[in-house]
Design a protein around this motif. Sequence first.
Motif, mmCIF file in Angstrom:
data_model
loop_
_atom_site.group_PDB
_atom_site.id
_atom_site.type_symbol
_atom_site.label_atom_id
_atom_site.label_comp_id
_atom_site.label_asym_id
_atom_site.label_seq_id
_atom_site.Cartn_x
_atom_site.Cartn_y
_atom_site.Cartn_z
ATOM 1 N N PHE A 51 0.819 -1.217 0.000
ATOM 2 C CA PHE A 51 0.000 0.000 0.000
ATOM 3 C C PHE A 51 0.854 1.269 0.000
ATOM 4 O O PHE A 51 0.321 2.382 0.056
ATOM 5 C CB PHE A 51 -0.981 -0.009 1.176
ATOM 6 C CG PHE A 51 -2.003 -1.105 1.044
ATOM 7 C CD1 PHE A 51 -3.039 -0.999 0.124
ATOM 8 C CD2 PHE A 51 -1.899 -2.271 1.791
ATOM 9 C CE1 PHE A 51 -3.968 -2.023 -0.027
ATOM 10 C CE2 PHE A 51 -2.824 -3.298 1.643
ATOM 11 C CZ PHE A 51 -3.858 -3.174 0.730
ATOM 12 N N GLY A 52 2.184 1.096 -0.045
ATOM 13 C CA GLY A 52 3.060 2.254 -0.234
ATOM 14 C C GLY A 52 3.119 3.184 0.967
ATOM 15 O O GLY A 52 3.230 4.397 0.794
ATOM 16 N N GLY A 53 3.046 2.640 2.162
ATOM 17 C CA GLY A 53 3.172 3.480 3.360
ATOM 18 C C GLY A 53 3.551 2.613 4.537
ATOM 19 O O GLY A 53 3.062 1.487 4.666
ATOM 20 N N HIS A 54 4.431 3.137 5.383
ATOM 21 C CA HIS A 54 4.855 2.336 6.534
ATOM 22 C C HIS A 54 3.753 2.327 7.590
ATOM 23 O O HIS A 54 3.271 3.379 7.992
ATOM 24 C CB HIS A 54 6.169 2.884 7.088
ATOM 25 C CG HIS A 54 7.289 2.733 6.098
ATOM 26 N ND1 HIS A 54 7.883 1.526 5.835
ATOM 27 C CD2 HIS A 54 7.859 3.629 5.263
ATOM 28 C CE1 HIS A 54 8.796 1.673 4.889
ATOM 29 N NE2 HIS A 54 8.797 2.945 4.518
ATOM 30 N N ILE A 55 3.340 1.150 7.983
ATOM 31 C CA ILE A 55 2.185 1.033 8.879
ATOM 32 C C ILE A 55 2.624 1.268 10.322
ATOM 33 O O ILE A 55 3.564 0.629 10.817
ATOM 34 C CB ILE A 55 1.527 -0.347 8.705
ATOM 35 C CG1 ILE A 55 0.965 -0.442 7.274
ATOM 36 C CG2 ILE A 55 0.417 -0.555 9.726
ATOM 37 C CD1 ILE A 55 0.524 -1.807 6.862
ATOM 38 N N ALA A 56 1.927 2.217 10.977
ATOM 39 C CA ALA A 56 2.330 2.617 12.329
ATOM 40 C C ALA A 56 1.860 1.611 13.373
ATOM 41 O O ALA A 56 0.948 0.819 13.138
ATOM 42 C CB ALA A 56 1.734 3.997 12.630
ATOM 43 N N ASP A 57 2.491 1.693 14.564
ATOM 44 C CA ASP A 57 2.155 0.777 15.662
ATOM 45 C C ASP A 57 0.678 0.881 16.041
ATOM 46 O O ASP A 57 0.022 -0.114 16.320
ATOM 47 C CB ASP A 57 2.985 1.114 16.908
ATOM 48 C CG ASP A 57 4.422 0.699 16.702
ATOM 49 O OD1 ASP A 57 4.692 -0.028 15.724
ATOM 50 O OD2 ASP A 57 5.273 1.124 17.514
ATOM 51 N N LEU A 58 0.162 2.146 16.039
ATOM 52 C CA LEU A 58 -1.235 2.352 16.439
ATOM 53 C C LEU A 58 -2.168 1.550 15.544
ATOM 54 O O LEU A 58 -3.032 0.811 15.999
ATOM 55 C CB LEU A 58 -1.573 3.845 16.349
ATOM 56 C CG LEU A 58 -3.047 4.168 16.569
ATOM 57 C CD1 LEU A 58 -3.393 4.094 18.054
ATOM 58 C CD2 LEU A 58 -3.409 5.530 16.009
ATOM 59 N N LYS A 59 -1.955 1.685 14.218
ATOM 60 C CA LYS A 59 -2.828 0.992 13.267
ATOM 61 C C LYS A 59 -2.687 -0.525 13.435
ATOM 62 O O LYS A 59 -3.663 -1.265 13.343
ATOM 63 C CB LYS A 59 -2.477 1.427 11.836
ATOM 64 C CG LYS A 59 -3.408 0.798 10.831
ATOM 65 C CD LYS A 59 -3.431 1.475 9.504
ATOM 66 C CE LYS A 59 -4.442 0.757 8.629
ATOM 67 N NZ LYS A 59 -4.333 1.057 7.242
ATOM 68 N N THR A 60 -1.463 -0.956 13.699
ATOM 69 C CA THR A 60 -1.243 -2.388 13.885
ATOM 70 C C THR A 60 -2.041 -2.892 15.085
ATOM 71 O O THR A 60 -2.714 -3.924 15.005
ATOM 72 C CB THR A 60 0.249 -2.661 14.150
ATOM 73 O OG1 THR A 60 0.983 -2.007 13.137
ATOM 74 C CG2 THR A 60 0.553 -4.135 14.140
ATOM 75 N N GLY A 61 -1.978 -2.148 16.177
ATOM 76 C CA GLY A 61 -2.695 -2.562 17.393
ATOM 77 C C GLY A 61 -4.189 -2.626 17.142
ATOM 78 O O GLY A 61 -4.862 -3.577 17.552
ATOM 79 N N ILE A 62 -4.709 -1.612 16.450
ATOM 80 C CA ILE A 62 -6.140 -1.580 16.163
ATOM 81 C C ILE A 62 -6.517 -2.749 15.252
ATOM 82 O O ILE A 62 -7.508 -3.441 15.474
ATOM 83 C CB ILE A 62 -6.509 -0.217 15.530
ATOM 84 C CG1 ILE A 62 -6.421 0.867 16.597
ATOM 85 C CG2 ILE A 62 -7.891 -0.249 14.897
ATOM 86 C CD1 ILE A 62 -6.466 2.274 16.076
ATOM 87 N N THR A 63 -5.708 -2.975 14.234
ATOM 88 C CA THR A 63 -5.995 -4.074 13.303
ATOM 89 C C THR A 63 -5.983 -5.412 14.033
ATOM 90 O O THR A 63 -6.850 -6.262 13.793
ATOM 91 C CB THR A 63 -4.977 -4.082 12.159
ATOM 92 O OG1 THR A 63 -5.048 -2.817 11.505
ATOM 93 C CG2 THR A 63 -5.263 -5.188 11.164
ATOM 94 N N ARG A 64 -5.037 -5.566 14.948
ATOM 95 C CA ARG A 64 -4.969 -6.858 15.648
ATOM 96 C C ARG A 64 -6.170 -7.054 16.566
ATOM 97 O O ARG A 64 -6.623 -8.175 16.769
ATOM 98 C CB ARG A 64 -3.643 -6.985 16.405
ATOM 99 C CG ARG A 64 -2.473 -7.055 15.429
ATOM 100 C CD ARG A 64 -1.292 -7.767 15.992
ATOM 101 N NE ARG A 64 -1.600 -9.140 16.391
ATOM 102 C CZ ARG A 64 -0.732 -9.954 16.945
ATOM 103 N NH1 ARG A 64 0.509 -9.552 17.154
ATOM 104 N NH2 ARG A 64 -1.075 -11.178 17.282
ATOM 105 N N ASP A 65 -6.718 -5.942 17.082
ATOM 106 C CA ASP A 65 -7.964 -6.055 17.863
ATOM 107 C C ASP A 65 -9.130 -6.435 16.975
ATOM 108 O O ASP A 65 -10.008 -7.206 17.364
ATOM 109 C CB ASP A 65 -8.303 -4.707 18.516
ATOM 110 C CG ASP A 65 -7.532 -4.510 19.806
ATOM 111 O OD1 ASP A 65 -6.763 -5.427 20.172
ATOM 112 O OD2 ASP A 65 -7.684 -3.448 20.433
#
Length: 426
Positions: A51-65
């Motif tokens: 997707f051409g963008g470095h995925i931040a920790d916040l988004k990762t945490g939300i996605t994992r939830d």
Amino acid sequence: MQSVNPEIVLTLSVACAKLGAVATENAFGVVVRTGTDDDWPEILKLDSFAFGGHIADLKTGITRDLAPNENVLVATVGDELVGVTMNYDLQITVPGGALVDVPGVTWVSVSPTHRRKGILRKLLTEQHARFLAAGNPMSILTASEGGIYGRFGYGPITTEYTRTLDRRFVQFRDTTADPGGVRLATKEQAKTALPGIYDRWRRSCPGAVRRPDAFWRGVFADPESNRGGASALFYLLHKDGFATYRVRDEKSRMAVEVEDLFAVTAEAYTAVWRALCALDLMETITVSESRTSLLPYLLTNPRLPKVTGAFDLLWARILDFPRMLSARSYASELDMVFEVTDGFLDQGGIFHLRTDGAGAGGVCEPADGPAQVRITAADLSSIYFGEHRADTLAQAGRIWSESDAALDLFDRAFATADTPQGGMFF
Ligand SMILES: CC(=O)SCCNC(=O)CCNC(=O)[C@H](O)C(C)(C)COP(=O)(O)OP(=O)(O)OC[C@H]1O[C@@H](n2cnc3c(N)ncnc32)[C@H](O)[C@@H]1OP(=O)(O)O
């Protein structure tokens, strides 16, 4: 979610033709399996590239939830993770107001080193086999490109129109109320009020998707990386509606970019627009709304909101035709046998749909032919929410009918009074 085929080993033979060389056979083994905690660093890397963008920790945490490991499928070749798909557990409102639990397919990507070798198809085949085994009647997604998902039985179900208006020339009509009741809210006040108002709105709007708590966490975290160079969010709050917006300040020209605008009543909608249009120092306001926006009707100059773009926000794929067709209401009477073709999941067949119409529900059951109308799974999913019409698709050569009269009955029954709106990009 219940799982079937926990591991599929696929051997793909791919003919690679190189310029000036003879085609060679390149065999490699692809394993499709459920995701694990250990896969996440590789999933992040893959989706960041895709997707051409470095995925931040916040988004990762939300996605994992939103997507526990049992909702995640990965494709590996040797020790390399080369593909991923996952789903959030969501809910959608269908015409008539029924709420249907649906998986929302997301984070789909295949490594640029392994593209066009059938890995997406293998991932989606397994993912949808699991959806069927779990009894999901429909799945939804927001698509990165319009050409990918039709072949998998998905059709677009909403359209968002981007409108920009020059706020300096706004004049409300004499007929437009000035109900007031809007306040400037802090983030803390917004956190308390917005999810409840959104939830009331989405229950009344076909196509609207429930926003899980973790999604709201992302909205209110409002990280710099989501702002695209504009300000942090501002919140305008009415008891029955709200707008969130950013201000972009470029060369001393300030522009309002509305992120969310939802109102349960026309009064709240009007009040929020009155407040937005009173932001004196702002030059323009940009907003995304459905086809049947009320905004032009509030203004003396209905041409002022200029449509600058259109986007198919939400796509759906019916998995269980009798169940979904029995879940919505219909606009007019119908008693028809029709055929659904489904090249991807083999869920199609001949069905009988009977409804008394004018807001009544329907009863849909498998039937014997002959069919009066033939339609693909993707196109039936599209017309299900009312944004797209059977008549239009038939004119485009996509629906067969035994007669114009049969098509007309089919078309009118599926029409909806309310324009569908998705409410959530994921
Ligand atoms: C819901 C979401 O998450 S949307 C996000 C989708 N992901 C992206 O856009 C990220 C960037 N793109 C990618 O990662 C990849 O190119 C993908 C995932 C789109 C495709 O993966 P691949 O493994 O190359 O696809 P695969 O080879 O399985 O192709 C499956 C079919 O889709 C078609 N297809 C694949 N990509 C595309 C495309 N971008 N546009 C149109 N058709 C496509 C193929 O031609 C093939 O058709 P067929 O089986 O009917 O002959």
